[in-house]
Scaffold this motif. Structure first.
Motif, PDB file in Angstrom:
ATOM      1  N   SER A 195       0.864  -1.067  -0.066  1.00 32.44           N
ATOM      2  CA  SER A 195      -0.032   0.012  -0.012  1.00 32.44           C
ATOM      3  C   SER A 195       1.013   1.099  -0.104  1.00 32.44           C
ATOM      4  O   SER A 195       0.647   2.312  -0.713  1.00 32.44           O
ATOM      5  CB  SER A 195      -0.906   0.149   1.217  1.00 32.44           C
ATOM      6  OG  SER A 195      -1.766  -0.927   0.979  1.00 32.44           O
TER       7      SER A 195
ATOM      8  N   ASP B  50      -5.828  -1.776  -4.808  1.00 36.75           N
ATOM      9  CA  ASP B  50      -5.231  -2.099  -3.494  1.00 36.75           C
ATOM     10  C   ASP B  50      -6.167  -3.262  -3.191  1.00 36.75           C
ATOM     11  O   ASP B  50      -7.120  -2.817  -2.323  1.00 36.75           O
ATOM     12  CB  ASP B  50      -4.770  -0.980  -2.734  1.00 36.75           C
ATOM     13  CG  ASP B  50      -3.771  -1.405  -1.776  1.00 36.75           C
ATOM     14  OD1 ASP B  50      -3.348  -2.572  -1.362  1.00 36.75           O
ATOM     15  OD2 ASP B  50      -3.570  -0.606  -0.874  1.00 36.75           O
ATOM     16  N   GLU B  51      -5.717  -4.407  -3.237  1.00 36.62           N
ATOM     17  CA  GLU B  51      -6.449  -5.542  -2.803  1.00 36.62           C
ATOM     18  C   GLU B  51      -8.053  -5.556  -3.092  1.00 36.62           C
ATOM     19  O   GLU B  51      -8.928  -5.473  -2.441  1.00 36.62           O
ATOM     20  CB  GLU B  51      -6.367  -5.686  -1.197  1.00 36.62           C
ATOM     21  CG  GLU B  51      -5.045  -6.065  -0.703  1.00 36.62           C
ATOM     22  CD  GLU B  51      -4.882  -6.455   0.610  1.00 36.62           C
ATOM     23  OE1 GLU B  51      -5.927  -7.279   1.080  1.00 36.62           O
ATOM     24  OE2 GLU B  51      -3.736  -6.257   1.149  1.00 36.62           O
TER      25      GLU B  51
ATOM     26  N   GLN C  84      -7.346   0.082  -0.448  1.00 39.83           N
ATOM     27  CA  GLN C  84      -7.662  -1.369   0.367  1.00 39.83           C
ATOM     28  C   GLN C  84      -8.847  -0.999   1.144  1.00 39.83           C
ATOM     29  O   GLN C  84      -9.589  -2.097   0.990  1.00 39.83           O
ATOM     30  CB  GLN C  84      -6.470  -1.203   1.497  1.00 39.83           C
ATOM     31  CG  GLN C  84      -6.438  -2.788   1.903  1.00 39.83           C
ATOM     32  CD  GLN C  84      -4.876  -3.109   2.425  1.00 39.83           C
ATOM     33  OE1 GLN C  84      -4.026  -2.319   2.202  1.00 39.83           O
ATOM     34  NE2 GLN C  84      -5.077  -3.992   3.319  1.00 39.83           N
TER      35      GLN C  84
HETATM   36 MG   LIG Z   1      -1.984  -2.906   1.926  1.00 36.93          MG
END
Ligand SMILES: [Mg+2]
Ligand SMILES: Nc1ncnc2c1ncn2[C@@H]1O[C@H](COP(=O)(O)OP(=O)(O)OP(=O)(O)O)[C@@H](O)[C@H]1O
Length: 255
Positions: free
Chosen positions: A50, A176-177, A92
């Protein structure tokens, strides 16, 4: 140029470094993202994924190193300006307006990207409406267009967030994810959708992900981060067979 296998460079990160009160979260990270390809950044919790995304998108300023987008040095440029240069991202943690409907979330994103001279009641409004409808269609959100976004499943909220990011008509999208917290079914559906949209729009993808099935199914290239450093970069096969990667991240028998 004569080699059809050779893809142009979309994004180049060189010797990026970032410390937080002496703790080095990103340590001399260099890699490239090729145009129209899907690149994954993987690594254990706290590896610096991140942070790396925040450095690339201008949310954090690196202590050292640079970020070049399509040949332009964008290091230190504000996030909204980078966004205007064709880079979008998702976070995220889901980042939507939870009290607005799905439709209004996506329309607000189009309006935000619409620029100056906005005439809400005239041509512009019609234009945003058409774009919003077509995005909702593409994301398969038609049935929930009037639903309050915050009341939907986590997977559906992520889909809305994707629509918001795509409203800027980016050429590169950082995720992000994207499947964090999703069920297996939601994960499968959202990745298939993402893959389809990326191909249809000629979108370059850079994403982080803990689900290795997702990573190995859609990536052309994988970079592995460990304690802030890149320990391997390569094709899924190269990374899967890399000794160090297996030891620190993938584990002996999982892949
Ligand atoms: Mg992360
Ligand atoms: N703003 C900050 N201040 C201090 N330390 C930070 C900050 N942001 C990140 N860190 C630290 O930097 C390291 C990398 O964090 P980061 O969130 O980038 O990891 P990650 O790879 O994204 O992890 P995860 O898989 O859990 O999302 C961690 O040790 C984290 O605690």
């Amino acid at each position: 140029m004569s080699d059809p296998q050779k893809h142009e460079t979309m994004l180049e990160v060189t010797n990026l470094k970032k410390s937080f009160s002496g703790f080095v979260a990103t340590n001399d990270v260099s890699f490239t993202v090729e145009k129209d390809r899907t690149t994954a950044v993987i690594g254990p919790n706290g590896a610096g994924k991140s942070t790396l995304f925040n450095l690339i998108t201008g949310h954090l300023l690196p202590d050292h190193g640079k970020v070049v987008l399509e040949g332009r040095d964008i290091t230190g440029i504000a996030p909204h300006k980078i966004c205007g240069m064709g880079m979008a991202r998702s976070f995220q943690r889901t980042n939507i307006f939870p009290k607005l409907t799905v439709y209004d979330n996506i329309q607000a994103a189009f309006i935000a990207h619409g620029g100056r001279g906005l005439d809400m009641w005239g041509v512009a409004n019609r234009q945003f409406r058409d774009k919003t409808e077509s995005m909702i269609e593409q994301l398969a959100l038609r049935d929930v267009a009037r639903t309050i976004a915050g009341e939907m499943s986590h997977g559906a909220q992520k889909q809305v967030e994707l629509g918001i990011a795509l409203a800027g008509e980016p050429r590169i999208l950082l995720l992000d994810e994207p499947t964090a917290g999703m069920s297996a079914q939601e994960t499968h559906e959202s990745i298939a959708l993402l893959d389809r949209i990326a191909k249809a729009r000629g979108l370059t993808l850079l994403f982080t992900e803990h689900d290795m099935e997702v990573v190995f199914s859609i990536s052309h290239k994988i970079a592995v981060l460990h304690q802030g450093r890149i320990i391997a970069t390569g094709t899924p096969d190269e990374v899967r067979n890399n000794e160090e990667v297996r030891r620190v991240y993938l584990g002996g028998d999982k892949h």
